[in-house]
Design a protein around this motif. Structure first.
Motif: not given
Length: 446
Positions: A33, A267-269, A271, A356, A393, A395, A414-415, A417, A427
């Motif tokens: 992470s 998984s959460e959008l 993070y 989401k 995706k 995200a 990928n997400y 934050t 990514k």
């Protein structure tokens, strides 16, 4: 435009473009992470997993971290080894510290060699901004003496990082919940609270396990009970400065005319490493009523605590044709009276293949729906709406919406934050292992 001015404009453009994109490379490891912190990036890293590793379980007793500055240069790397596999790391981006916490009172189920301790409640590894580590063990003594009676059956429920420490909740029976507040100087406060618990009601989907949410001033524990078309929410909020003091509010919400569904469990959008929930709310995939805790999200905002529910009403006699789909948003916590907002977002007769929901601290919420393989609709409560097309995706679609762009330059975020008011798209690239840990990352900042 003369050549000198053109050169200056070009330089400024390149500077802005480069400053919004940073590449990180893990040294001798893979990223598990990445979290923006301390005006840089904190990466939790792991060794590459093989099939042999997977056969033994994928958790590790160690916590390894690499810190990168805003230019993507590694400034330090640290590793700690703990008593057992039951670990978690949490990070509040407004704090001078982040924490890697070992919880030796409980086991991670897959490991035959797992150990527990009857004397230590927590072992805490506190990292500062320069990578210095302070290790501290919290025993069942002093204010935590009451926990001695429950050592054999304790399980973690929730942990959250604060500006000046963290708070953790454990339970021994789904009824009594123990709240432990640990400050930066390792001073500890403790209290406990009881909720109703009935195994039969839980099995029949009439009662939820406790849900949790934390602001900088309060931690709230919420239990949901269903009866007919109404949900009763019992909310108990504890002051984090005087943790023995709490206020209790009961809200009854009427859902007649709405068919609630379980939220997306992928998984959460958006993070965050600020908190971690260990409680499982989806014990049966058969029907939403059997997953009572999974049909609601609780969000702390500047306007107070909100409860959010996803609904999908089908046209009578059909299985997929939509009559109405959206989210119900309730203000709860301040009093027993509630205010409902119905945010409908359906854009066609067929149900979205994925959906989401993201809620911001300032009160605005955004819905990202995947209507087909290459068709996304993003809509905010402020009235902004975008239709995006392409192999995106979820995200990636969300970050494009935030930036006000329709053409993606990210190639697979990928997400996303959020840290100190800035959005970061992350990514992962390069070599990877069997569970999706990667050796390189690209960060897009907005």
């Amino acid at each position: 435009m003369n050549s000198r001015l053109l050169l200056i404009v070009t330089f400024l453009f390149l500077t802005i473009d480069l400053s919004s994109q940073v590449e990180l490379k893990a040294e001798g490891a893979l990223f598990k992470s990445i979290t923006p912190w301390n005006q840089g990036y904190l990466g939790m890293v792991v060794s590459k997993l093989s099939y042999a590793d997977l056969s033994k379980g994928i958790a590790s007793k160690s916590g390894a971290f690499q810190y990168f500055n805003s230019r993507g240069e590694m400034e330090w790397k640290k590793k700690v080894n703990t008593f057992n596999f039951n670990n978690v790391h949490i990070c509040n981006d407004d704090s001078d510290y982040f924490y890697f916490i070992n919880m030796p009172f409980s086991k991670v189920g897959f490991s035959m060699s797992e150990q527990t301790s009857k004397t230590k409640f927590l072992t805490i590894y506190q990292f500062n901004r320069e990578g210095k580590i302070v290790e501290k063990s919290i025993d069942y003594s002093g204010v935590l003496s009451p926990l001695k009676d429950y050592v054999e059956n304790l399980n973690q429920c929730y942990v959250a990082a604060l500006k000046d420490g963290f708070v953790i909740v454990v339970s021994n029976d789904n009824k009594k919940h123990h709240i432990v507040r640990v400050r930066d100087n390792f001073e500890v406060d403790y209290t406990s609270v009881d909720f109703e618990w009935d195994d039969e009601k839980w099995a029949e989907g009439q009662l939820s396990k406790i849900k949790f949410t934390t602001s900088e001033n309060e931690i709230s524990l919420i239990q949901i009970e269903v009866e007919s078309s109404e949900l009763t929410m019992n909310l108990k909020s504890f002051d984090l400065d005087e943790i023995s003091e709490f206020k209790e509010v009961t809200n009854t919400l009427d859902f007649s005319g709405y068919s609630l569904i379980s939220k997306d469990l992928s998984s959460e959008l958006l993070y965050s490493s600020r908190d971690r929930v260990f409680t499982l709310y989806a014990e049966s995939p058969l029907h939403p009523v059997l997953r009572l805790g999974s049909i609601v999200d609780f969000i702390e905002t500047k306007e107070g605590l909100k409860a959010c529910f996803h609904y999908r009403n089908l046209k009578e006699g059909t299985r997929r044709k939509i009559d109405k789909e959206g989210f119900l948003l309730y203000d709860i916590g301040a009093s027993s009276s509630t205010q409902k907002v119905d945010f409908a977002f359906s854009v066609g007769e067929s149900a979205s293949s994925s959906c989401k929901f993201v809620f911001s601290e300032d009160g605005e919420f955004v819905v990202v729906t995947k209507q087909s393989k290459k068709n996304f609709v993003v809509k905010s409560s402020g009235g902004k709406e975008m239709t995006l097309r392409g192999n995106l995706k979820m995200a990636e679609a969300y970050l494009l919406f935030i930036r006000g762009e329709k053409d993606s330059k990210f190639d697979g975020i990928n997400y996303v934050t959020l840290s100190k008011g800035k959005y970061y798209g992350i990514k992962y690239e390069g070599r990877s292992d069997l569970v999706g840990n990667f050796g390189r990352a690209v960060i897009y900042q907005h």
